[in-house]
Design a protein around this motif. Structure first.
Motif, PDB file in Angstrom:
ATOM      1  N   ASP A  24     -32.473  66.921 -58.608  1.00 26.81           N
ATOM      2  CA  ASP A  24     -33.745  67.737 -58.433  1.00 26.81           C
ATOM      3  C   ASP A  24     -33.538  68.929 -57.762  1.00 26.81           C
ATOM      4  O   ASP A  24     -32.777  69.056 -56.845  1.00 26.81           O
ATOM      5  CB  ASP A  24     -34.920  66.859 -57.886  1.00 26.81           C
ATOM      6  N   TYR A 262     -31.034  71.845 -53.408  1.00 27.45           N
ATOM      7  CA  TYR A 262     -30.980  70.587 -54.394  1.00 27.45           C
ATOM      8  C   TYR A 262     -31.186  69.340 -53.596  1.00 27.45           C
ATOM      9  O   TYR A 262     -30.693  69.399 -52.490  1.00 27.45           O
ATOM     10  CB  TYR A 262     -29.694  70.584 -55.032  1.00 27.45           C
ATOM     11  N   ASP A 265     -31.764  62.351 -56.942  1.00 30.62           N
ATOM     12  CA  ASP A 265     -32.928  61.805 -57.818  1.00 30.62           C
ATOM     13  C   ASP A 265     -32.526  60.749 -58.425  1.00 30.62           C
ATOM     14  O   ASP A 265     -31.648  60.928 -59.217  1.00 30.62           O
ATOM     15  CB  ASP A 265     -33.680  63.028 -58.347  1.00 30.62           C
TER      16      ASP A 265
END
Length: 383
Positions: A24, A262, A265
């Motif tokens: 993510d 970043y 996830d």
């Protein structure tokens, strides 16, 4: 039998996809102090701006000559009117009948010359400021900007046709070389360069085509004002280019940068620590101008935390908590942080590492390419 087997295979692939860890990202922006490539002497605290346009006098002379001709035409007209008014009605009628004279005088028409817009020098000067320095005159560095001779092509009128109706579209090509110099108070020229953009032709294009039936009126009454408004805007844009160049080389500029942070996830594993580190780094970036040392310390902590996570990486296992993609994403985070903490060689080493990965993602390789330029620029400014 084939359908159940196919369904089983699809289900298995879907489970692998679900179990594989993803990445993510959050887009952030921050402002940092960009140091100059070439540092001026520490004794220089102020700057001054001087703009010179070599063709202004020529255009002013055209207007002055036009005004003189207007005044001369008015004097001639008034003299002729006085003579006319002093003649008796009988004499006027006799002259008109015998030799065609005696009619009321008409003022001589003076055609207005085609002139270029004369820009306000104060407006051009206001576009230029050397970041990190005060504006003044005492022992100041002079930013001298020279708009050299301008070249304007003859109007290019392209005939067009639409829906059976003829019209024209006008454009003029302009080339306006602009030179900028930095001169010390004792006359020493530190820098001279012609603005790259000013070496190329700039096209001033009519906003729309004009019907043939309206063309003469447009050319006489509308085009000159439109052309000069566009020319003025172009000249101002060149002053902005000057400003960007001198600050790129000599200014201490607050520069806004956009980047992405970043984190891992996935449903199978927790990535709460990634989020906490991401937030720490985000706050550090946002505080670079107001609390530089504390922000640098927080970025160093973020680097250590991301590096600790990467020790867990298993690039060969897509289902691993830190799989190859998560690893690459965290390495991108570290590169940005290394640059802002002045660790340029370490940042370059990680760029090399990502490029050598056999399964490096294209999006991260593209980021590495951009980050290399950023590293190179910052290292040059801070070495």
């Amino acid at each position: 039998m084939k359908k159940p087997l196919l369904l089983t295979i699809l289900t298995f692939v879907s489970l692998l996809t679900i179990q594989a860890q993803n990445v993510d990202k959050e887009k952030i922006s921050y402002t940092y102090l960009r140091n100059p490539i070439e540092k001026l002497d520490a004794s220089i605290k102020k700057y001054n701006v001087e703009v010179d346009i070599l063709w202004i006098q020529r255009e002013q002379d055209k207007l002055a000559e036009y005004e003189m001709e207007l005044a001369k035409a008015e004097e001639e007209y008034q003299a002729e009117m006085e003579t006319y008014n002093n003649k008796s009605l009988g004499k006027v009628l006799a002259e008109r009948a015998l030799i065609g004279e005696g009619k009321k005088p008409e003022k001589r028409h003076v055609k207005k010359p085609e002139t270029l817009a004369i820009p306000e020098l104060s407006i051009l000067e206001s576009k230029i400021a050397l970041d990190g320095y005060d504006k003044g005159t005492d022992d100041a560095i002079l930013i001298k900007v020279t708009y050299k001779e301008i070249a304007c092509s003859a109007p290019i009128d392209a005939p067009k046709e639409k829906n059976g109706e003829s019209y024209k579209l006008r454009k003029v090509k302009v080339q306006q070389p602009v030179e900028v110099s930095l001169i010390t108070s004792d006359g020493n020229v530190l820098f001279t360069e012609v603005i790259k953009k000013s070496n190329y032709e700039h096209e001033i294009l009519a906003p729309q085509g004009i019907k043939d039936s309206e063309w003469d009126k447009y050319v006489e009454n509308i085009w000159p004002a439109y052309f000069n408004s566009q020319l003025s805007a172009y000249l101002e844009s060149l002053a902005t280019e000057v400003n960007e160049l001198i600050n790129y080389k000599f200014g201490y500029s607050n520069v806004k940068r956009y980047t992405e942070l970043y984190k891992g996830d996935g449903k199978k594993y927790s990535y709460d620590t990634h989020l906490l580190t991401l937030r720490k780094a985000q706050w550090a970036y946002e505080g670079l101008l107001t609390d530089s040392q504390e922000s640098v310390n927080q970025l160093k902590e973020s680097i250590a935390e991301w590096s600790e996570e990467i020790k867990e990486a298993d690039p060969s296992d897509k289902k691993a908590r830190i799989n190859s993609e998560v690893q690459q994403a965290l390495l991108i985070n570290i590169i940005e942080a290394y640059v802002m903490t002045g660790n340029y060689n370490e940042a370059t080493d990680i760029c090399d590492k990502i490029e050598l990965m056999p399964d490096a993602k294209k999006k991260y390789l593209k980021e590495v390419e951009n980050l290399r330029d950023f590293i190179k620029d910052e290292k040059l400014r801070n070495s």
